[in-house]
Design an enzyme around this catalytic site. Structure first.
Site, short mmCIF file in Angstrom:
data_model
loop_
_atom_site.label_atom_id
_atom_site.label_comp_id
_atom_site.label_asym_id
_atom_site.label_seq_id
_atom_site.Cartn_x
_atom_site.Cartn_y
_atom_site.Cartn_z
N GLY A 150 -1.29 -3.59 8.92
CA GLY A 150 -2.40 -4.51 8.88
C GLY A 150 -2.69 -4.95 7.46
N HIS A 175 -4.86 -3.85 5.19
CA HIS A 175 -4.92 -2.79 4.19
C HIS A 175 -3.52 -2.33 3.80
CE1 HIS A 175 -6.31 1.24 2.60
NE2 HIS A 175 -7.24 0.44 2.11
N CYS A 176 -2.60 -2.37 4.74
CA CYS A 176 -1.24 -1.88 4.51
C CYS A 176 -0.45 -2.76 3.54
CB CYS A 176 -0.46 -1.81 5.83
SG CYS A 176 -1.27 -0.86 7.13
N ILE A 177 -0.78 -4.04 3.45
CA ILE A 177 0.01 -4.94 2.60
C ILE A 177 -0.66 -5.21 1.26
CG2 ILE A 177 1.04 -6.00 4.64
CD1 ILE A 177 -0.63 -8.53 4.02
N ARG A 199 0.82 -1.21 0.00
CA ARG A 199 0.00 0.00 0.00
C ARG A 199 0.86 1.26 0.00
NH1 ARG A 199 -5.36 0.90 -0.88
NH2 ARG A 199 -5.51 -1.26 -0.20
#
Length: 344
Positions: free
Chosen positions: A330, A332-334, A85
């Site tokens: 989390g 969403h971050c990856i 992300r």
């Protein structure tokens, strides 16, 4: 004009990056195996709903091919971090040119170039992934990460002062300059600025206030907000401040805002201090939602129910995200969605 669709818009695929050995993955064999397994579990959960492309460092190709489902597309490229992300492109479309995909290539400097960060290889992934997707690459001089912004798809972007105006990122920027760049690259005509993010995000390995762990658009004028209800946790006060800032920003524009609370899990601390465990850091996919799980059955189930209702009945599935949060992020971050491009 380029426009970033809402995450709820149809996707062609989700992009991820496979872990590689280094500080983020961990020092012990057990830590490394946990990291590989968690990134793989998220990829396989997404794959139930839409295609996945995985960027893989040359050093990890053998492992990636062994662990990942054979239908996952692999793009081999050098990386030193694997938070897709943040290091990857932000995909946009051009409503005036059907079928055209854009990829905003922000400057990535490892969340402000802290002493521990290795980021120079991953800083090239925005362009590499954008070109591999067949997108027009849109170069930006703004240091930014995808986790530091969230759009409603209708012209509004959520930002935080401590990320976009971080002197380690953009020492000469002001709100007006950042907003102009959000308009040019994302089609965002209106920015809603929050003063900060969650408390743990300001520790040595934090992002200094990414918005995608505290607030996310479920729809136009509908925001999902992290809700820390335990007054013993400093984010109890933080989330109250953020709620007030959101309400005031929308009221100033004469717009009605609906806020849906996503209660935090009961756990307040881990081995490194207070936690920032948040169900807001989920990924919306075609027909579903990939939700963070924290080993608390009742809380995880409640989050799935709230997310299913907020997103109009999409099926929510949980992946244990504790290994991700222990490493600084989390689900969403990856991940990074690639929107479908409108065609004639």
């Amino acid at each position: 004009m380029w426009r970033m669709p809402a995450e709820t818009a149809p996707h062609d695929r989700t992009w991820m990056a496979f872990p590689r050995e280094g500080l983020t993955l961990g020092d012990s064999d057990a830590e490394r195996e946990e990291g590989y397994a968690t990134w793989t579990a998220v990829a396989h959960a997404v794959l139930e709903f839409e295609p996945v492309t995985m960027v893989v460092d040359p050093s990890e190709m053998t492992r990636a091919r062994r662990m990942l489902d054979s239908s996952i597309e692999i793009l081999e490229a050098p990386i030193d971090e694997f938070w897709m992300r943040d290091m990857g492109p932000t995909f946009v479309v051009d409503p005036d040119r059907p079928g055209v995909l854009g990829a905003v290539d922000w400057i990535f400097n490892g969340w402000g170039d802290p002493a521990w960060a290795e980021w120079r290889k991953s800083a090239r992934i925005g362009r590499i992934a954008g070109e591999a997707a067949g997108a027009e690459v849109i170069s930006s001089l703004l240091v930014a990460e995808g986790g530091g912004l969230h759009v409603d798809g209708a012209g509004t972007v959520l930002l935080t002062d401590t990320v976009q105006l971080d002197p380690r990122r953009n020492p000469y920027a002001d709100r007006a300059g950042v907003e102009a760049e959000m308009l040019r690259t994302l089609g965002a005509e209106r920015a809603v600025w929050l003063s900060r993010g969650l408390t743990r995000d300001y520790d040595e390995f934090g992002t200094n206030g990414h918005v995608d762990i505290v607030a996310a658009f479920a729809d136009v004028d509908h925001i999902l907000l992290h809700d820390q209800r335990d007054a013993a946790h400093p984010d109890h006060e933080v989330t109250a401040i953020i709620r007030r800032e959101l309400e005031e920003a929308y009221a100033a524009d004469g717009r009605a805002l609906r806020i849906t609370s996503l209660p935090a899990p009961a756990t307040l601390r881990d081995d490194d201090g207070i936690v920032d465990w948040s169900y807001v850091n989920h990924l919306v996919v075609n027909g579903g939602v990939i939700a963070c799980g924290f080993g608390e059955e009742a809380a995880d189930a409640e989050a799935r129910e709230i997310l299913t209702e907020a997103y109009g009945g999409r099926r929510a599935v949980t992946v244990d995200a504790r290994p991700l949060f222990a490493r600084g992020g989390g689900i969403h971050c990856i991940t990074q969605q690639q929107p479908s491009t409108p065609r004639v």
